[in-house]
Design a protein around this motif. Structure first.
Motif: not given
Length: 310
Positions: A165-178
């Motif tokens: 339904l939706a995809i959100r890329h999160t570039d949080e340092s030091p642990t990015p996630f989707i």
């Protein structure tokens, strides 16, 4: 919480409850027992504490109908987090691995959508080690939490729909996630946590479940449910006959046939076949579920004639 509205011991029916987060299914049963002032309350299909959504409860003799609700197909709305694994395959567990940020940067939306395809249809799935499956008489989750090694056999399940339904890329340092929001339609016994784990593994990033909401069980959806905090068992009780009529073909009985069937007698001369078939009295009460062979109805299960199904 609603109070002061109890269900008479002579009343029976089904409650569809919208379970809140943080409460076990047994916890919901306990609350409903107090609200309804009866010990005869059961549920069909456990939801984990972190999960919300549709939980089906039976009151008094209608608990007998729950057996026929447990195996219905289900629909879930869920969020899968790619980039980390936990020891429970969901957000309640401890993190056991984090993906290399470079791996996550290489995962495209197209790759995620392609990744759900092998997890759709008739698949072989290894349940989560913290599932309620019994191993040598003990729940797998009890063994896992006691530090014992748990090896579960794959089981065949059907995932009829696995929709991104939706995809959100999160570039949080030091642990990015989707985070991936999905809708899943599946057979009973399918573990959504295992789908999250397996999708993450196939993409090389690991994955676990962060949100889960059951939105449908068979023909019943959240539109049939009442939030637990607003539940009034007397008001919200649905007659067993009305529930059975949505699940099975209906055999409408006259008063004499209803009496005969309630006494365990077989009915003959019927033009139906198969089963279960819901045998309904003139007033709408569920007399029982029957199986019809060669025009003869044999009771599968009967319901007490003295109870009111509503």
């Amino acid at each position: 919480m609603t109070s002061g509205s109890t269900v008479s011991a002579s009343r029976s029916g089904i409650l569809f409850v919208d379970k809140p987060m943080g409460l076990t299914s047994h916890g919901v049963v306990s609350r409903v027992r107090k609200l309804a002032d009866t010990r005869k309350v059961g549920h069909a299909g456990t939801l984990d504490p972190m999960a919300t959504g549709l939980l089906t409860l039976g009151i008094n003799s209608s608990t007998r109908l729950l057996t026929f609700l447990v195996g219905l197909d289900k629909e879930y709305l869920a969020t899968i987090r790619l980039g980390s694994m936990t020891d429970t395959d969901d957000a309640e567990g401890e993190s056991v691995s984090l993906a290399d940020p470079a791996v996550l940067l290489g995962i495209t939306d197209e790759a995620i959508r392609a990744g759900v395809l092998p997890l759709t249809g008739e698949i072989s799935q290894v349940p989560s080690t913290v599932s309620a499956i019994r191993v040598d008489g003990r729940h797998a989750y009890s063994l896992a939490r006691a530090g014992e090694t748990v090896v579960l056999k794959p089981r065949e399940v059907t995932v009829s729909a696995f929709e991104v339904l939706a995809i959100r890329h999160t570039d949080e340092s030091p642990t990015p996630f989707i985070d991936v929001d999905v809708r899943v339609e599946c057979s009973s016994g399918t573990y959504i946590r295992a789908l999250a784990r397996d999708l993450g593994a196939s993409l090389g990033a690991g994955g676990h479940l962060t949100a889960l909401r059951r939105s449908r069980v068979g023909p019943f959806s959240l539109t049939d449910a009442t939030p637990l905090e607003n539940l009034d068992p007397d008001r919200d009780l649905i007659p067993a006959g009305a529930v059975a009529a949505r699940l099975f073909p209906v055999l409408e009985l006259d008063a004499d046939s209803a009496t005969d069937l309630s006494h365990g007698k077989r009915l003959s001369g019927l033009d139906l076949s198969g089963g279960p078939i819901a045998a309904i009295a003139p007033g709408g009460q569920l007399v029982g579920l029957v199986e019809v062979t060669d025009g003869i109805a044999k009771p599968i299960i009967n319901f007490p004639p003295g109870e009111v199904n509503a």
